[in-house]
Design a protein around this motif. Sequence first.
Motif, mmCIF file in Angstrom:
data_model
loop_
_atom_site.group_PDB
_atom_site.id
_atom_site.type_symbol
_atom_site.label_atom_id
_atom_site.label_comp_id
_atom_site.label_asym_id
_atom_site.label_seq_id
_atom_site.Cartn_x
_atom_site.Cartn_y
_atom_site.Cartn_z
ATOM 1 N N ARG A 113 0.832 -1.201 0.000
ATOM 2 C CA ARG A 113 0.000 0.000 0.000
ATOM 3 C C ARG A 113 0.865 1.250 0.000
ATOM 4 N NH1 ARG A 113 -3.015 1.118 4.494
ATOM 5 N NH2 ARG A 113 -4.060 2.697 3.236
ATOM 6 N N ALA A 114 1.937 1.214 0.804
ATOM 7 C CA ALA A 114 2.841 2.359 0.851
ATOM 8 C C ALA A 114 3.438 2.629 -0.531
ATOM 9 C CB ALA A 114 3.942 2.107 1.876
ATOM 10 N N ALA A 115 3.898 1.564 -1.202
ATOM 11 C CA ALA A 115 4.515 1.730 -2.524
ATOM 12 C C ALA A 115 3.537 2.343 -3.519
ATOM 13 C CB ALA A 115 5.015 0.379 -3.035
ATOM 14 N N ALA A 116 2.263 1.983 -3.410
ATOM 15 C CA ALA A 116 1.258 2.522 -4.319
ATOM 16 C C ALA A 116 1.053 4.021 -4.130
ATOM 17 C CB ALA A 116 -0.066 1.787 -4.122
ATOM 18 N N HIS A 117 1.466 4.537 -2.969
ATOM 19 C CA HIS A 117 1.349 5.973 -2.680
ATOM 20 C C HIS A 117 2.720 6.672 -2.698
ATOM 21 C CE1 HIS A 117 -2.602 4.629 -1.267
ATOM 22 N NE2 HIS A 117 -2.991 5.890 -1.373
ATOM 23 N N GLY A 118 3.714 6.014 -3.256
ATOM 24 C CA GLY A 118 5.028 6.638 -3.364
ATOM 25 C C GLY A 118 5.841 6.626 -2.095
ATOM 26 N N ILE A 119 5.470 5.791 -1.134
ATOM 27 C CA ILE A 119 6.206 5.674 0.129
ATOM 28 C C ILE A 119 7.030 4.397 0.073
ATOM 29 C CG2 ILE A 119 6.010 5.461 2.642
ATOM 30 C CD1 ILE A 119 3.209 6.757 2.353
ATOM 31 N N GLY A 120 8.321 4.520 0.280
ATOM 32 C CA GLY A 120 9.175 3.343 0.283
ATOM 33 C C GLY A 120 9.244 2.714 1.660
ATOM 34 N N VAL A 121 9.319 1.399 1.710
ATOM 35 C CA VAL A 121 9.548 0.673 2.962
ATOM 36 C C VAL A 121 10.771 -0.213 2.739
ATOM 37 C CG1 VAL A 121 8.667 -0.956 4.655
ATOM 38 C CG2 VAL A 121 7.109 0.692 3.591
ATOM 39 N N ARG A 122 11.788 0.002 3.540
ATOM 40 C CA ARG A 122 13.039 -0.749 3.395
ATOM 41 C C ARG A 122 13.339 -1.488 4.696
ATOM 42 N NH1 ARG A 122 19.130 1.768 2.768
ATOM 43 N NH2 ARG A 122 20.228 -0.235 2.638
ATOM 44 N N HIS A 123 13.625 -2.776 4.585
ATOM 45 C CA HIS A 123 13.909 -3.601 5.750
ATOM 46 C C HIS A 123 15.422 -3.799 5.892
ATOM 47 C CE1 HIS A 123 13.370 -7.720 7.980
ATOM 48 N NE2 HIS A 123 13.804 -6.755 8.776
ATOM 49 N N HIS A 124 15.984 -3.399 7.015
ATOM 50 C CA HIS A 124 17.399 -3.586 7.322
ATOM 51 C C HIS A 124 17.521 -4.798 8.242
ATOM 52 C CE1 HIS A 124 18.415 0.546 5.840
ATOM 53 N NE2 HIS A 124 17.153 0.761 6.193
ATOM 54 N N ARG A 125 18.102 -5.887 7.739
ATOM 55 C CA ARG A 125 18.194 -7.135 8.497
ATOM 56 C C ARG A 125 19.372 -7.070 9.456
ATOM 57 N NH1 ARG A 125 15.373 -11.552 6.179
ATOM 58 N NH2 ARG A 125 16.238 -12.740 7.925
ATOM 59 N N THR A 126 19.239 -6.251 10.476
ATOM 60 C CA THR A 126 20.283 -6.087 11.486
ATOM 61 C C THR A 126 19.648 -5.531 12.744
ATOM 62 O OG1 THR A 126 22.453 -5.082 11.920
ATOM 63 C CG2 THR A 126 20.856 -3.741 10.707
ATOM 64 N N THR A 127 20.472 -5.297 13.747
ATOM 65 C CA THR A 127 19.993 -4.720 14.998
ATOM 66 C C THR A 127 20.262 -3.221 15.014
ATOM 67 O OG1 THR A 127 22.134 -5.174 16.028
ATOM 68 C CG2 THR A 127 20.413 -6.855 16.274
ATOM 69 N N ALA A 128 19.666 -2.539 15.992
ATOM 70 C CA ALA A 128 19.975 -1.133 16.242
ATOM 71 C C ALA A 128 20.671 -1.041 17.588
ATOM 72 C CB ALA A 128 18.702 -0.294 16.246
ATOM 73 N N GLY A 129 21.794 -0.309 17.627
ATOM 74 C CA GLY A 129 22.548 -0.188 18.866
ATOM 75 C C GLY A 129 22.199 1.037 19.665
ATOM 76 N N SER A 130 21.926 2.168 18.985
ATOM 77 C CA SER A 130 21.644 3.405 19.701
ATOM 78 C C SER A 130 20.858 4.341 18.800
ATOM 79 C CB SER A 130 22.940 4.087 20.158
ATOM 80 O OG SER A 130 23.718 4.486 19.035
ATOM 81 N N VAL A 131 20.210 5.302 19.446
ATOM 82 C CA VAL A 131 19.464 6.351 18.744
ATOM 83 C C VAL A 131 19.929 7.689 19.299
ATOM 84 C CG1 VAL A 131 17.198 7.337 18.239
ATOM 85 C CG2 VAL A 131 17.466 4.846 18.465
#
Length: 486
Positions: A113-131
């Motif tokens: 649905r996002a792609a149909a509205h010009g919104i990209g969704v990208r999956h990063h197959r890793t962890t997050a360490g900090s924000v």
Amino acid sequence: MGQNIVIVGAGVAGTSVLVHLVDALTRTGLTGHPCTVHLVDPHPPGWGLAFGDPDPLLLCNSAAEINSVRADRLDDFVVHLRAHGWTGTPKDCVPRVRMAEYCHERSAHATARAAAHGIGVRHHRTTAGSVGTGPGHPVRLGTGEELAGDAVIIGTGVQRPRVPHKFAEFTGHPAYLDSPYPAHRLRDTLRAGSRVLVLGTHQSAVDASLLLCREGHHATLTSPSGQLPAVRPSLAAPGHPLPPLDRIAALDPADPHLADRLLRCAVEALRLLGPRPLRLQTSAATDPVQRLREETALVESGSCAWPDLVVPVIEGAIALGGRLPDHRLRALLAHFAPFTGRYATAMTVVNARRLLAHFDAGRLRVAPAYPEAVAVRDGAWQVQWPDGRRERFGHVVNATGFELPALHWNRDRSALHLSGPQPGGRALGRLEADLRVRRHPQAPPERVWLAGVGTHVRIPFSNHLRNVARQARHVAEQVAAGAPAR
């Protein structure tokens, strides 16, 4: 330049955030600036620790009817199950893998649905360490990369097993399993016909017992309380409104008799469910197996009304808990710990019957106490009980559950770390009602939100899925409202 939104965690909370975020972003109908949603999780969407185990013995502990990731469509999980041939009732508990499949499918639908509205969704197959805090909110990935986030939502679940008393020095031992999950470890690691000591007597220990006994092992459960969970059909929505429980959310946080007022609401609601007092809906047996047997019989005979109280009490406590100072919330949770320990986290009657079959066959028992001392000698565990008896086991399985996820500031509060305490830093404290992170109580909010189990610093029962979906919608709408015109 486009908008980057980062969702850390692609389990139930992360999936729910994604679904509601795509709804909110596409509802605006604005165009002109690209937007990318980044999912950060080493697992495929839905297939994390909580629900991503394919073993059919592992059941959801809540009914299908309350497991929707959509706050606006409470039957969405049931609709999904029906579309895939399921013929159960909405109050049934299904294997956890069904929840993983559902989240995976809903994530894929949201991405399309996002792609149909010009919104990209990208999956990063890793962890997050900090924000990081401040403009850009850089998210440090396990790969060493950084993602700049105009908005960041942290929806990670539990990951780190608790370390039981007296077993800290053995956590790396090959005959010690730090968790019963994933289930294949119990098949692949243990020698056939092993005698296994299971640390814990609650939900994770129930899972461990069923898995071990199925594989032909003999298991002994042990915990300081020695109590098994109570028994109920499932954790489901009540069949009709219970007005006394609606009062819980509005109770006065400053009332010195708050616990008594809350209890009174529950008692009045229970009376609406019938004349049978609570003492006749539960077992008073001191032997845990006899208690399990009697409570299973009560459920099977239709003599238990108390399970209808649990969901509205939990949701009332969530609403009330968000208004309480930290010390009062902790005190209230401690006061009702005996209730939550047995009844809020009760086991489904399906698992109760399975356990009783193993108890009756001699494959399973509950130890009368917790070990006084433990050691490993000649390749076997040596356990000394408080009465002086000694017993040998081939393996130990830790089934005491998981630490709640905690975020930690670094020394200057320029970043929140997901990996543990930082030198000179401290744990993230209380969240405000908007679920946004602040460097200090008086500081303006960062564009960093929490959703799901991590909100336990403010919300009791933070893993209650109906509330997780509500949080996800609340956060998604805030993020979308602050997004620039697309």
